[in-house]
Scaffold this active site. Structure first.
Site, PDB file in Angstrom:
ATOM      1  N   GLY A  48       0.812  -1.099   0.096  1.00 10.94           N
ATOM      2  CA  GLY A  48       0.021   0.041   0.072  1.00 10.94           C
ATOM      3  C   GLY A  48       0.995   1.315   0.142  1.00 10.94           C
ATOM      4  O   GLY A  48       0.529   2.334  -0.436  1.00 10.94           O
ATOM      5  N   GLU A 104       3.757   3.988   6.158  1.00 10.83           N
ATOM      6  CA  GLU A 104       2.796   3.157   5.935  1.00 10.83           C
ATOM      7  C   GLU A 104       1.928   4.083   5.256  1.00 10.83           C
ATOM      8  O   GLU A 104       1.937   5.416   5.407  1.00 10.83           O
ATOM      9  CB  GLU A 104       2.271   2.953   7.366  1.00 10.83           C
ATOM     10  CG  GLU A 104       2.727   1.566   8.132  1.00 10.83           C
ATOM     11  CD  GLU A 104       1.874   0.554   7.384  1.00 10.83           C
ATOM     12  OE1 GLU A 104       1.525   0.605   6.167  1.00 10.83           O
ATOM     13  OE2 GLU A 104       1.382  -0.371   8.058  1.00 10.83           O
ATOM     14  N   ASP A 105       0.992   3.247   4.467  1.00 14.89           N
ATOM     15  CA  ASP A 105      -0.054   3.837   3.895  1.00 14.89           C
ATOM     16  C   ASP A 105      -1.076   4.519   4.667  1.00 14.89           C
ATOM     17  O   ASP A 105      -1.754   5.481   4.847  1.00 14.89           O
ATOM     18  CB  ASP A 105      -0.808   3.206   2.851  1.00 14.89           C
ATOM     19  CG  ASP A 105      -0.780   1.686   3.404  1.00 14.89           C
ATOM     20  OD1 ASP A 105      -0.615   1.391   4.246  1.00 14.89           O
ATOM     21  OD2 ASP A 105      -1.710   0.970   2.438  1.00 14.89           O
ATOM     22  N   ASP A 108      -3.996   1.496  11.245  1.00 21.64           N
ATOM     23  CA  ASP A 108      -5.611   1.078  11.693  1.00 21.64           C
ATOM     24  C   ASP A 108      -5.355   0.479  12.995  1.00 21.64           C
ATOM     25  O   ASP A 108      -5.439   1.307  13.853  1.00 21.64           O
ATOM     26  CB  ASP A 108      -6.080  -0.165  10.428  1.00 21.64           C
ATOM     27  CG  ASP A 108      -7.502  -0.461  10.742  1.00 21.64           C
ATOM     28  OD1 ASP A 108      -8.272   0.191  10.822  1.00 21.64           O
ATOM     29  OD2 ASP A 108      -7.490  -1.766  10.709  1.00 21.64           O
ATOM     30  N   ASP A 164      -5.860  -0.520  -1.337  1.00 21.77           N
ATOM     31  CA  ASP A 164      -6.855  -1.365  -2.155  1.00 21.77           C
ATOM     32  C   ASP A 164      -7.861  -1.865  -1.479  1.00 21.77           C
ATOM     33  O   ASP A 164      -8.078  -1.977  -0.115  1.00 21.77           O
ATOM     34  CB  ASP A 164      -6.200  -2.651  -2.511  1.00 21.77           C
ATOM     35  CG  ASP A 164      -5.920  -3.531  -1.454  1.00 21.77           C
ATOM     36  OD1 ASP A 164      -5.122  -3.095  -0.612  1.00 21.77           O
ATOM     37  OD2 ASP A 164      -6.120  -4.705  -1.564  1.00 21.77           O
ATOM     38  N   ARG A 170      -6.108   0.798  -6.072  1.00 18.11           N
ATOM     39  CA  ARG A 170      -4.911   1.304  -5.681  1.00 18.11           C
ATOM     40  C   ARG A 170      -4.484   2.366  -6.726  1.00 18.11           C
ATOM     41  O   ARG A 170      -3.913   3.552  -6.204  1.00 18.11           O
ATOM     42  CB  ARG A 170      -3.732   0.405  -5.902  1.00 18.11           C
ATOM     43  CG  ARG A 170      -3.896  -0.667  -4.907  1.00 18.11           C
ATOM     44  CD  ARG A 170      -2.403  -1.400  -4.709  1.00 18.11           C
ATOM     45  NE  ARG A 170      -2.586  -2.892  -4.289  1.00 18.11           N
ATOM     46  CZ  ARG A 170      -2.473  -2.815  -2.957  1.00 18.11           C
ATOM     47  NH1 ARG A 170      -2.337  -2.241  -1.974  1.00 18.11           N
ATOM     48  NH2 ARG A 170      -2.630  -4.178  -2.296  1.00 18.11           N
TER      49      ARG A 170
HETATM   50  P1  IMP Z   1      -2.905  -2.403  10.989  1.00 23.29           P
HETATM   51  O1  IMP Z   1      -1.763  -3.559  10.989  1.00 23.29           O
HETATM   52  O2  IMP Z   1      -4.151  -2.887  11.509  1.00 23.29           O
HETATM   53  O3  IMP Z   1      -2.523  -1.011  11.329  1.00 23.29           O
HETATM   54  O4  IMP Z   1      -3.239  -2.343   9.363  1.00 23.29           O
HETATM   55  C1  IMP Z   1      -2.439  -1.797   8.451  1.00 23.29           C
HETATM   56  C2  IMP Z   1      -2.807  -2.417   7.207  1.00 23.29           C
HETATM   57  O5  IMP Z   1      -4.154  -2.907   7.013  1.00 23.29           O
HETATM   58  C3  IMP Z   1      -2.231  -1.223   6.060  1.00 23.29           C
HETATM   59  O6  IMP Z   1      -1.209  -1.164   5.740  1.00 23.29           O
HETATM   60  C4  IMP Z   1      -3.462  -1.650   4.949  1.00 23.29           C
HETATM   61  O7  IMP Z   1      -2.941  -2.499   4.213  1.00 23.29           O
HETATM   62  C5  IMP Z   1      -4.461  -2.436   5.741  1.00 23.29           C
HETATM   63  N1  IMP Z   1      -5.623  -1.234   5.834  1.00 23.29           N
HETATM   64  C6  IMP Z   1      -6.146  -0.992   7.209  1.00 23.29           C
HETATM   65  N2  IMP Z   1      -7.172  -0.100   7.052  1.00 23.29           N
HETATM   66  C7  IMP Z   1      -7.560  -0.101   5.624  1.00 23.29           C
HETATM   67  C8  IMP Z   1      -8.312   0.620   4.870  1.00 23.29           C
HETATM   68  O8  IMP Z   1      -9.039   1.539   5.271  1.00 23.29           O
HETATM   69  N3  IMP Z   1      -8.429   0.513   3.585  1.00 23.29           N
HETATM   70  C9  IMP Z   1      -7.259  -0.242   2.847  1.00 23.29           C
HETATM   71  N4  IMP Z   1      -6.172  -0.927   3.766  1.00 23.29           N
HETATM   72  C10 IMP Z   1      -6.260  -0.935   4.841  1.00 23.29           C
HETATM   73 MG    MG Z   2      -0.554  -2.073   3.835  1.00 20.14          MG
END
Ligand code: IMP
Ligand code: MG
Length: 183
Positions: A48, A104-105, A108, A164, A170
């Protein structure tokens, strides 16, 4: 393009490209000020972060090194039961005494960036920080908040600008959120 259908869902424009690029420029200025003259290793997380990383790096006024890494996780994102399923690029990294900036993109739950932060910290870097285009504070369950944040957003699913929905969307220049009325 104000509205787009991806797989089974309709999305509407949330952050236009011009607003994203202005914010990325402002983030770069802050990063330029903080890292002036340092040896910096940028670590964008695939897939991402590739578009955000490309825009950010071209506004930097120092000469960072760059290494993409990939971390795939599985498990329920709403609980802390997530695990790392797959990674590449991690074991080749030389981070001792270097300033590392994870890119990071979106953050979450914070599991992915938290895992990478912990992994790198074991190898005695000069510092580890996180720069993210998007951050969902209401979903975050990590210990350390990202140091550089483009936009704080509510806990909804967004696509575009590298992000995505089941591998689609993307390429969109803006960032899109689900339309209120879906179906
Ligand atoms: P985390 O580990 O929960 O912080 O999630 C991070 C990864 O989950 C990101 O790098 C994204 O690839 C994916 N992700 C989390 N939220 C979204 C969203 O709203 N749209 C798309 N991808 C997401
Ligand atoms: Mg990601």
């Amino acid at each position: 393009m104000h509205s787009v259908r991806v797989h089974d869902k309709n999305f509407e424009l949330y952050l236009p490209e011009s607003q994203i690029l202005a914010r990325v420029q402002a983030m770069a200025e802050q990063i330029n000020a903080d890292y002036q003259g340092e040896d910096v290793l940028l670590l964008p997380i695939l897939n991402g972060a590739y578009i955000f990383a490309a825009d950010l790096i071209r506004s930097l006024e120092f000469q960072p090194s760059l290494q993409f890494v990939k971390i795939s996780t599985y498990g329920d994102s709403m609980t802390s039961s997530r695990q790392v399923r797959d990674s590449f690029g991690l074991n080749k990294l030389k981070v001792k005494d270097r300033h590392v900036l994870i890119i990071e993109d979106i953050i979450d739950t914070g599991f992915t960036s938290g895992y990478l932060r912990a992994y790198l910290t074991q190898q005695a870097p000069a510092s580890v920080k996180v720069a993210t285009c998007l951050y969902k504070p209401d979903a975050f369950k990590g210990k350390t908040k990202p140091e550089y944040v483009g936009f704080e957003i509510p806990d909804f699913f967004v696509i575009g600008y590298g992000l995505d929905y089941a591998q689609k969307g993307r390429e969109l220049r803006g960032i899109y959120k689900p339309e209120e009325k879906n179906e």
